[in-house]
Design an enzyme around this catalytic site. Structure first.
Site, mmCIF file in Angstrom:
data_model
loop_
_atom_site.group_PDB
_atom_site.id
_atom_site.type_symbol
_atom_site.label_atom_id
_atom_site.label_comp_id
_atom_site.label_asym_id
_atom_site.label_seq_id
_atom_site.Cartn_x
_atom_site.Cartn_y
_atom_site.Cartn_z
ATOM 1 N N GLY A 121 0.665 -1.116 0.263
ATOM 2 C CA GLY A 121 -0.167 0.197 0.464
ATOM 3 C C GLY A 121 0.686 1.660 0.024
ATOM 4 O O GLY A 121 -0.219 2.040 0.663
ATOM 5 N N ALA A 122 2.216 1.597 -0.322
ATOM 6 C CA ALA A 122 3.376 2.521 -0.363
ATOM 7 C C ALA A 122 2.753 3.110 -1.847
ATOM 8 O O ALA A 122 3.743 4.189 -1.396
ATOM 9 C CB ALA A 122 4.276 1.478 -0.710
ATOM 10 N N ARG A 132 0.787 6.363 -1.621
ATOM 11 C CA ARG A 132 0.630 6.822 -1.008
ATOM 12 C C ARG A 132 -0.154 6.852 0.515
ATOM 13 O O ARG A 132 0.511 5.649 0.707
ATOM 14 C CB ARG A 132 -1.194 7.319 -2.137
ATOM 15 C CG ARG A 132 -1.682 6.959 -1.594
ATOM 16 C CD ARG A 132 -3.684 7.361 -2.044
ATOM 17 N NE ARG A 132 -4.899 6.703 -1.359
ATOM 18 C CZ ARG A 132 -5.029 6.158 -1.897
ATOM 19 N NH1 ARG A 132 -5.268 5.640 -3.030
ATOM 20 N NH2 ARG A 132 -6.351 5.608 -1.001
ATOM 21 N N ASP A 137 -2.309 -7.663 -5.816
ATOM 22 C CA ASP A 137 -3.073 -7.223 -4.577
ATOM 23 C C ASP A 137 -2.964 -8.152 -3.313
ATOM 24 O O ASP A 137 -3.115 -9.464 -3.418
ATOM 25 C CB ASP A 137 -4.832 -7.933 -5.371
ATOM 26 C CG ASP A 137 -5.472 -7.937 -4.909
ATOM 27 O OD1 ASP A 137 -5.711 -7.365 -3.374
ATOM 28 O OD2 ASP A 137 -7.279 -7.766 -4.675
ATOM 29 N N VAL A 138 -2.736 -7.669 -2.093
ATOM 30 C CA VAL A 138 -2.311 -8.726 -1.202
ATOM 31 C C VAL A 138 -3.270 -9.689 -0.116
ATOM 32 O O VAL A 138 -3.286 -10.658 -0.063
ATOM 33 C CB VAL A 138 -1.924 -7.682 -0.655
ATOM 34 C CG1 VAL A 138 -0.842 -6.829 -0.579
ATOM 35 C CG2 VAL A 138 -3.224 -6.819 0.878
ATOM 36 N N SER A 164 -4.406 0.520 14.267
ATOM 37 C CA SER A 164 -5.178 1.102 14.609
ATOM 38 C C SER A 164 -5.636 1.853 15.707
ATOM 39 O O SER A 164 -5.889 0.474 16.545
ATOM 40 C CB SER A 164 -5.520 1.300 13.977
ATOM 41 O OG SER A 164 -7.227 2.731 13.233
ATOM 42 N N TYR A 216 -13.272 -2.372 10.522
ATOM 43 C CA TYR A 216 -12.508 -2.020 10.609
ATOM 44 C C TYR A 216 -11.621 -2.259 11.881
ATOM 45 O O TYR A 216 -10.492 -2.879 11.953
ATOM 46 C CB TYR A 216 -12.131 -1.282 9.751
ATOM 47 C CG TYR A 216 -11.117 -0.033 10.108
ATOM 48 C CD1 TYR A 216 -10.121 0.058 8.506
ATOM 49 C CD2 TYR A 216 -10.097 0.604 11.138
ATOM 50 C CE1 TYR A 216 -8.958 0.481 8.739
ATOM 51 C CE2 TYR A 216 -9.278 1.144 10.985
ATOM 52 C CZ TYR A 216 -8.445 1.360 9.407
ATOM 53 O OH TYR A 216 -7.191 2.198 9.828
ATOM 54 N N ALA A 238 -10.838 -6.153 11.762
ATOM 55 C CA ALA A 238 -9.688 -6.270 11.148
ATOM 56 C C ALA A 238 -8.122 -5.803 12.485
ATOM 57 O O ALA A 238 -6.735 -6.715 11.661
ATOM 58 C CB ALA A 238 -9.562 -6.068 10.232
ATOM 59 N N LYS A 239 -8.815 -4.774 12.524
ATOM 60 C CA LYS A 239 -7.208 -4.115 13.387
ATOM 61 C C LYS A 239 -6.887 -4.478 14.792
ATOM 62 O O LYS A 239 -5.885 -4.482 15.012
ATOM 63 C CB LYS A 239 -7.310 -2.278 13.283
ATOM 64 C CG LYS A 239 -7.238 -1.735 12.069
ATOM 65 C CD LYS A 239 -6.484 -2.013 11.184
ATOM 66 C CE LYS A 239 -5.903 -0.963 10.187
ATOM 67 N NZ LYS A 239 -4.382 -1.355 9.551
HETATM 68 P P1 NAP Z 1 -4.381 4.821 1.904
HETATM 69 O O1 NAP Z 1 -4.371 6.353 1.629
HETATM 70 O O2 NAP Z 1 -5.939 4.794 1.875
HETATM 71 O O3 NAP Z 1 -3.599 4.344 1.506
HETATM 72 C C1 NAP Z 1 -3.297 3.118 1.201
HETATM 73 C C2 NAP Z 1 -2.976 2.131 0.565
HETATM 74 O O4 NAP Z 1 -3.104 0.818 0.176
HETATM 75 C C3 NAP Z 1 -3.669 2.706 -1.265
HETATM 76 O O5 NAP Z 1 -2.669 3.405 -1.869
HETATM 77 C C4 NAP Z 1 -4.304 1.443 -1.602
HETATM 78 O O6 NAP Z 1 -4.589 1.508 -3.019
HETATM 79 C C5 NAP Z 1 -3.503 0.325 -1.075
HETATM 80 N N1 NAP Z 1 -4.360 -0.764 -1.303
HETATM 81 C C6 NAP Z 1 -5.810 -1.227 -1.284
HETATM 82 N N2 NAP Z 1 -5.941 -2.231 -1.035
HETATM 83 C C7 NAP Z 1 -4.633 -3.242 -1.251
HETATM 84 C C8 NAP Z 1 -4.722 -4.600 -1.714
HETATM 85 N N3 NAP Z 1 -5.218 -5.177 -1.868
HETATM 86 N N4 NAP Z 1 -3.639 -4.762 -2.047
HETATM 87 C C9 NAP Z 1 -2.098 -3.856 -2.417
HETATM 88 N N5 NAP Z 1 -2.823 -2.392 -2.008
HETATM 89 C C10 NAP Z 1 -3.600 -2.073 -1.912
HETATM 90 O O7 NAP Z 1 -4.866 5.036 3.676
HETATM 91 P P2 NAP Z 1 -4.192 5.353 4.706
HETATM 92 O O8 NAP Z 1 -4.395 5.976 5.583
HETATM 93 O O9 NAP Z 1 -2.041 5.353 4.649
HETATM 94 O O10 NAP Z 1 -3.522 4.323 5.664
HETATM 95 C C11 NAP Z 1 -2.217 3.279 5.352
HETATM 96 C C12 NAP Z 1 -2.304 1.959 6.810
HETATM 97 O O11 NAP Z 1 -2.756 2.263 7.871
HETATM 98 C C13 NAP Z 1 -3.532 1.130 6.466
HETATM 99 O O12 NAP Z 1 -3.655 0.053 6.831
HETATM 100 C C14 NAP Z 1 -4.559 2.164 7.288
HETATM 101 O O13 NAP Z 1 -5.760 1.112 7.616
HETATM 102 C C15 NAP Z 1 -3.588 2.388 8.774
HETATM 103 N N6 NAP Z 1 -3.821 3.866 9.310
HETATM 104 C C16 NAP Z 1 -4.106 4.658 8.917
HETATM 105 C C17 NAP Z 1 -4.861 5.585 9.639
HETATM 106 C C18 NAP Z 1 -4.756 7.186 9.092
HETATM 107 O O14 NAP Z 1 -5.825 8.201 10.179
HETATM 108 N N7 NAP Z 1 -4.666 7.174 7.726
HETATM 109 C C19 NAP Z 1 -5.075 5.755 10.973
HETATM 110 C C20 NAP Z 1 -4.897 4.240 11.633
HETATM 111 C C21 NAP Z 1 -4.555 3.801 11.020
HETATM 112 P P3 NAP Z 1 -5.952 1.939 -3.901
HETATM 113 O O15 NAP Z 1 -5.831 3.898 -3.480
HETATM 114 O O16 NAP Z 1 -5.342 1.480 -5.391
HETATM 115 O O17 NAP Z 1 -7.244 1.562 -3.107
#
Ligand code: NAP
Length: 251
Positions: free
Chosen positions: A11-12, A14, A61-62, A140, A152, A155-156
């Site tokens: 998921g790198a 962005r 796709d993970v 999370s 969610y 899962a977390k």
């Molecule tokens: P994000 O901006 O939505 O980025 C997630 C990335 O994962 C996207 O590039 C997405 O691709 C990719 N992805 C989704 N499904 C996938 C799959 N099946 N295989 C490979 N890649 C996949 O999310 P983020 O906010 O950076 O979050 C990153 C992690 O931190 C997640 O696990 C999230 O649950 C956790 N987290 C985030 C927050 C927060 O406040 N942001 C808080 C707690 C935990 P697409 O764009 O193509 O969908």
């Protein structure tokens, strides 16, 4: 033979994953930037290579085992055996329980839990062979419960149990496993949450910051810093832990 360590960050393309990939590259690791499509990884990869680091884009796709197997083979071929895995890929399908569909449930479990299982299982043999490894899983604060996130949060919380079991099973091979549980971090994911709630993002940020002891919301680099610590050589006695990176205490 190169002694450069090889990391996979899922998921790198962005958000948090991109910040972790860039940080690990600046720490000296070669990084496989993995996301759903190879094209989507281009920005992260070029940011790393332009800064003098080493990175490749991997589309996978993970949640799909065959896709992950092919991705790990590509990493081994192009960079070498990966000994660092950051399971960061994630999605949200928020809804109140009575409106949540089985598809919402399965999609979230598929990316977070099956995804982390698939990637870790495929990479662990390289860590065991090397007698060294680092696994970092993204949990999370929602693991503690959050309205509208039955899927969610389950899962977390699951990521935390998964992490602790990896720590127990793989410790004797020099492999540590830890989890980071972020609070509110500004990414597209939190933009989507604000949109779902019908709140302008700036208002959402301000209201959230007011509830956070350090009085600000988080940025992806806050999480990258913690990942860098877990992966560092000196953190070899830290395993099976969950660090809440949320600007204040959580339990
Ligand atoms: P994000 O901006 O939505 O980025 C997630 C990335 O994962 C996207 O590039 C997405 O691709 C990719 N992805 C989704 N499904 C996938 C799959 N099946 N295989 C490979 N890649 C996949 O999310 P983020 O906010 O950076 O979050 C990153 C992690 O931190 C997640 O696990 C999230 O649950 C956790 N987290 C985030 C927050 C927060 O406040 N942001 C808080 C707690 C935990 P697409 O764009 O193509 O969908």
């Amino acid at each position: 033979m190169s002694t450069q360590k090889i990391a996979i960050v899922t998921g790198a393309a962005r958000g948090i994953g991109s910040a972790i990939a860039k940080r690990l590259a600046s720490d000296g690791l070669a990084v496989a930037v993995l996301d759903l499509t190879e094209d989507s990884c281009a920005d992260t990869v070029s940011a790393i290579t332009e800064a003098g680091g080493k990175a490749i884009a991997v589309g996978a796709d993970v949640s799909d085992e065959a896709s992950v197997t092919a991705a790990i083979e590509k990493v081994v071929e192009e960079l070498g055996p990966p000994t660092v895995v950051v399971n960061n890929a994630g999605i949200i399908r928020d809804n109140m329980l009575f409106k949540m569909t089985v598809d919402d449930w399965d999609a979230v479990m598929g990316v977070h839990l099956r995804g982390a299982f698939n990637v870790t299982k495929a990479a662990q043999k390289h860590m065991v062979d090397a007698g060294w490894g680092r696994i970092v899983n993204l949990s999370s604060t929602s693991a503690l419960g959050n309205r509208g996130q039955a899927n969610y949060s389950a899962a977390k919380a699951g990521m935390q149990g998964f992490t602790k079991t990896l720590a127990i099973e793989l410790g004797k091979f020099g492999v540590t496993a830890n989890a980071i549980a972020p609070g509110f971090i500004e990414t597209e994911m939190t933009h989507a949450t604000a949109e779902r709630m019908g709140v302008p993002f700036e208002d959402f940020k301000r209201a959230s910051a007011a509830q956070i002891p350090v009085n600000r919301i988080g940025v992806p680099e806050d999480i990258a810093h913690t990942a860098s610590f877990f992966i560092s050589e000196g953190a070899g006695f830290v395993s099976g832990q969950v660090i809440y990176v949320a600007g204040g205490p959580k339990d």
